[in-house]
Design a protein around this motif. Structure first.
Motif, PDB file in Angstrom:
ATOM      1  N   MET A 180      52.147  33.390  50.289  1.00  0.00           N
ATOM      2  CA  MET A 180      50.914  32.614  50.203  1.00  0.00           C
ATOM      3  C   MET A 180      49.718  33.462  50.643  1.00  0.00           C
ATOM      4  N   ALA A 181      49.872  34.192  51.759  1.00  0.00           N
ATOM      5  CA  ALA A 181      48.787  35.044  52.249  1.00  0.00           C
ATOM      6  C   ALA A 181      48.467  36.150  51.252  1.00  0.00           C
ATOM      7  N   SER A 182      49.523  36.721  50.665  1.00  0.00           N
ATOM      8  CA  SER A 182      49.324  37.779  49.682  1.00  0.00           C
ATOM      9  C   SER A 182      48.618  37.244  48.445  1.00  0.00           C
ATOM     10  N   GLN A 183      49.002  36.056  48.004  1.00  0.00           N
ATOM     11  CA  GLN A 183      48.376  35.454  46.824  1.00  0.00           C
ATOM     12  C   GLN A 183      46.909  35.158  47.088  1.00  0.00           C
ATOM     13  N   ARG A 184      46.594  34.646  48.277  1.00  0.00           N
ATOM     14  CA  ARG A 184      45.203  34.344  48.620  1.00  0.00           C
ATOM     15  C   ARG A 184      44.368  35.624  48.672  1.00  0.00           C
ATOM     16  N   THR A 185      44.944  36.688  49.219  1.00  0.00           N
ATOM     17  CA  THR A 185      44.229  37.963  49.282  1.00  0.00           C
ATOM     18  C   THR A 185      43.952  38.490  47.884  1.00  0.00           C
ATOM     19  N   ARG A 186      44.953  38.404  46.996  1.00  0.00           N
ATOM     20  CA  ARG A 186      44.758  38.861  45.611  1.00  0.00           C
ATOM     21  C   ARG A 186      43.684  38.037  44.915  1.00  0.00           C
ATOM     22  N   MET A 187      43.682  36.723  45.160  1.00  0.00           N
ATOM     23  CA  MET A 187      42.699  35.853  44.532  1.00  0.00           C
ATOM     24  C   MET A 187      41.285  36.215  44.999  1.00  0.00           C
ATOM     25  N   LEU A 188      41.103  36.393  46.300  1.00  0.00           N
ATOM     26  CA  LEU A 188      39.783  36.720  46.834  1.00  0.00           C
ATOM     27  C   LEU A 188      39.325  38.094  46.371  1.00  0.00           C
ATOM     28  N   THR A 189      40.269  39.026  46.268  1.00  0.00           N
ATOM     29  CA  THR A 189      39.928  40.351  45.762  1.00  0.00           C
ATOM     30  C   THR A 189      39.430  40.256  44.325  1.00  0.00           C
ATOM     31  N   SER A 190      40.117  39.441  43.520  1.00  0.00           N
ATOM     32  CA  SER A 190      39.728  39.267  42.124  1.00  0.00           C
ATOM     33  C   SER A 190      38.354  38.603  42.021  1.00  0.00           C
ATOM     34  N   VAL A 191      38.124  37.547  42.824  1.00  0.00           N
ATOM     35  CA  VAL A 191      36.838  36.856  42.797  1.00  0.00           C
ATOM     36  C   VAL A 191      35.714  37.805  43.207  1.00  0.00           C
ATOM     37  N   SER A 192      35.929  38.554  44.282  1.00  0.00           N
ATOM     38  CA  SER A 192      34.904  39.486  44.755  1.00  0.00           C
ATOM     39  C   SER A 192      34.589  40.534  43.700  1.00  0.00           C
ATOM     40  N   HIS A 193      35.625  41.039  43.048  1.00  0.00           N
ATOM     41  CA  HIS A 193      35.422  42.040  42.000  1.00  0.00           C
ATOM     42  C   HIS A 193      34.663  41.442  40.823  1.00  0.00           C
ATOM     43  N   ASP A 194      35.034  40.228  40.427  1.00  0.00           N
ATOM     44  CA  ASP A 194      34.391  39.603  39.272  1.00  0.00           C
ATOM     45  C   ASP A 194      32.936  39.234  39.539  1.00  0.00           C
ATOM     46  N   LEU A 195      32.555  39.026  40.782  1.00  0.00           N
ATOM     47  CA  LEU A 195      31.171  38.687  41.100  1.00  0.00           C
ATOM     48  C   LEU A 195      30.211  39.818  40.761  1.00  0.00           C
ATOM     49  N   ARG A 196      30.717  41.029  40.671  1.00  0.00           N
ATOM     50  CA  ARG A 196      29.836  42.155  40.382  1.00  0.00           C
ATOM     51  C   ARG A 196      29.216  42.054  38.990  1.00  0.00           C
ATOM     52  N   THR A 197      29.903  41.417  38.046  1.00  0.00           N
ATOM     53  CA  THR A 197      29.365  41.291  36.685  1.00  0.00           C
ATOM     54  C   THR A 197      28.123  40.412  36.642  1.00  0.00           C
ATOM     55  N   PRO A 198      28.151  39.169  37.192  1.00  0.00           N
ATOM     56  CA  PRO A 198      26.912  38.374  37.169  1.00  0.00           C
ATOM     57  C   PRO A 198      25.805  38.983  38.023  1.00  0.00           C
ATOM     58  N   ILE A 199      26.137  39.687  39.086  1.00  0.00           N
ATOM     59  CA  ILE A 199      25.107  40.343  39.886  1.00  0.00           C
ATOM     60  C   ILE A 199      24.396  41.402  39.056  1.00  0.00           C
ATOM     61  N   THR A 200      25.180  42.152  38.277  1.00  0.00           N
ATOM     62  CA  THR A 200      24.580  43.168  37.402  1.00  0.00           C
ATOM     63  C   THR A 200      23.678  42.523  36.363  1.00  0.00           C
ATOM     64  N   ARG A 201      24.103  41.394  35.764  1.00  0.00           N
ATOM     65  CA  ARG A 201      23.280  40.698  34.779  1.00  0.00           C
ATOM     66  C   ARG A 201      21.981  40.201  35.416  1.00  0.00           C
ATOM     67  N   MET A 202      22.071  39.658  36.623  1.00  0.00           N
ATOM     68  CA  MET A 202      20.879  39.170  37.313  1.00  0.00           C
ATOM     69  C   MET A 202      19.920  40.320  37.618  1.00  0.00           C
ATOM     70  N   ARG A 203      20.475  41.478  37.962  1.00  0.00           N
ATOM     71  CA  ARG A 203      19.635  42.635  38.249  1.00  0.00           C
ATOM     72  C   ARG A 203      18.856  43.064  36.995  1.00  0.00           C
ATOM     73  N   LEU A 204      19.525  43.042  35.840  1.00  0.00           N
ATOM     74  CA  LEU A 204      18.861  43.398  34.585  1.00  0.00           C
ATOM     75  C   LEU A 204      17.766  42.390  34.235  1.00  0.00           C
ATOM     76  N   ARG A 205      18.041  41.105  34.447  1.00  0.00           N
ATOM     77  CA  ARG A 205      17.048  40.080  34.133  1.00  0.00           C
ATOM     78  C   ARG A 205      15.866  40.145  35.093  1.00  0.00           C
ATOM     79  N   ALA A 206      16.122  40.577  36.325  1.00  0.00           N
ATOM     80  CA  ALA A 206      15.041  40.670  37.306  1.00  0.00           C
ATOM     81  C   ALA A 206      13.984  41.673  36.887  1.00  0.00           C
ATOM     82  N   GLU A 207      14.368  42.635  36.082  1.00  0.00           N
ATOM     83  CA  GLU A 207      13.417  43.648  35.643  1.00  0.00           C
ATOM     84  C   GLU A 207      12.303  43.053  34.780  1.00  0.00           C
ATOM     85  N   TYR A 208      12.513  41.844  34.220  1.00  0.00           N
ATOM     86  CA  TYR A 208      11.512  41.225  33.365  1.00  0.00           C
ATOM     87  C   TYR A 208      10.564  40.304  34.139  1.00  0.00           C
TER      88      TYR A 208
END
Length: 227
Positions: free
Chosen positions: A8-36
């Motif tokens: 259970m602990a291992s699964q939760r760690t993998r899930m949080l790692t995946s979520v944290s990694h995936d958050l980088r994509t919308p952050i990058t999109r927001m950074r590009l939109r901020a330029e406008y």
């Protein structure tokens, strides 16, 4: 049962790692939109917030991967703390810096900023009007973040420094936010710097998060510090 808990602990760690990694994509999109954005002031503030979000995601990934790799320099801890407090004041928090004007420590500016931001954010969410104090002894710089909140019972303080611990869900309307990693990440960063983080009771009620870091001379050469 031990095997199921470990899975259970291992699964939760993998899930949080995946979520944290995936958050980088919308952050990058927001950074590009901020330029406008036409307003230079609004644009600068948004980009600063995105930088902080990206740093938080990176810190979460670092923690879940088991370490903090950081380049270390001699830095002025007083200036770093004042800058962090100013960021909270800018968004309406009633935080106040009260400490010495200058003391050098060895550290990674980005990671120490992340650690103290987590501690002050915790004090703002669960306490009231935190005071950030900086003291020094012969060989150490000591930072105290004191709030006037409900505090944490003595028997639970060490547990609250562990990952995924959020304390009493009724302690604050914000208690359902986050994964309970803020204090754990702060402790990991502080200990990676050879320091110590403790939680103590504030006289008159509330909590004091106390960080002790070794003082340093400006002549100290750049080097690598790892957990």
């Amino acid at each position: 049962m031990q095997r199921r808990i470990a899975e259970m602990a291992s699964q939760r760690t993998r899930m949080l790692t995946s979520v944290s990694h995936d958050l980088r994509t919308p952050i990058t999109r927001m950074r590009l939109r901020a330029e406008y954005i036409e307003s230079s002031e609004t644009k600068a503030k948004l980009l600063r917030d995105l930088d902080q979000m990206e740093a938080m995601v990176g810190g979460c990934l670092d923690y879940l991967r088991g370490g903090f790799q950081q380049e270390v320099v001699a830095l002025d801890l007083a200036s770093l703390l004042q800058a962090v407090v100013d960021q909270f004041v800018d968004v309406g928090a009633h935080a106040r810096y009260d400490g010495i004007d200058h003391v050098n420590v060895l550290g990674s500016p980005d990671n120490l900023e992340r650690a103290f931001s987590n501690l002050i954010d915790n004090a703002v969410k669960y306490g009231e009007s935190p005071e950030i104090r900086l003291l020094e002894s012969d060989d150490a710089a000591v930072v105290e973040i004191a709030d006037r909140g409900p505090g944490i019972p003595q028997e639970k303080r060490d547990l609250m420094l562990e990952p995924f611990e959020r304390g009493d869900v009724d302690a604050s309307s914000n208690a359902n936010e986050g994964f309970g990693l803020g204090l754990a990440i702060a402790r990991g960063i502080v200990e990676a710097h050879g320091g110590r983080l403790t939680l103590d009771e504030r006289t008159g009620g509330g909590l004091i998060a106390r960080v002790s870091l070794a003082k340093a001379e400006l002549e100290t050469k750049r080097n690598k510090l790892s957990k």
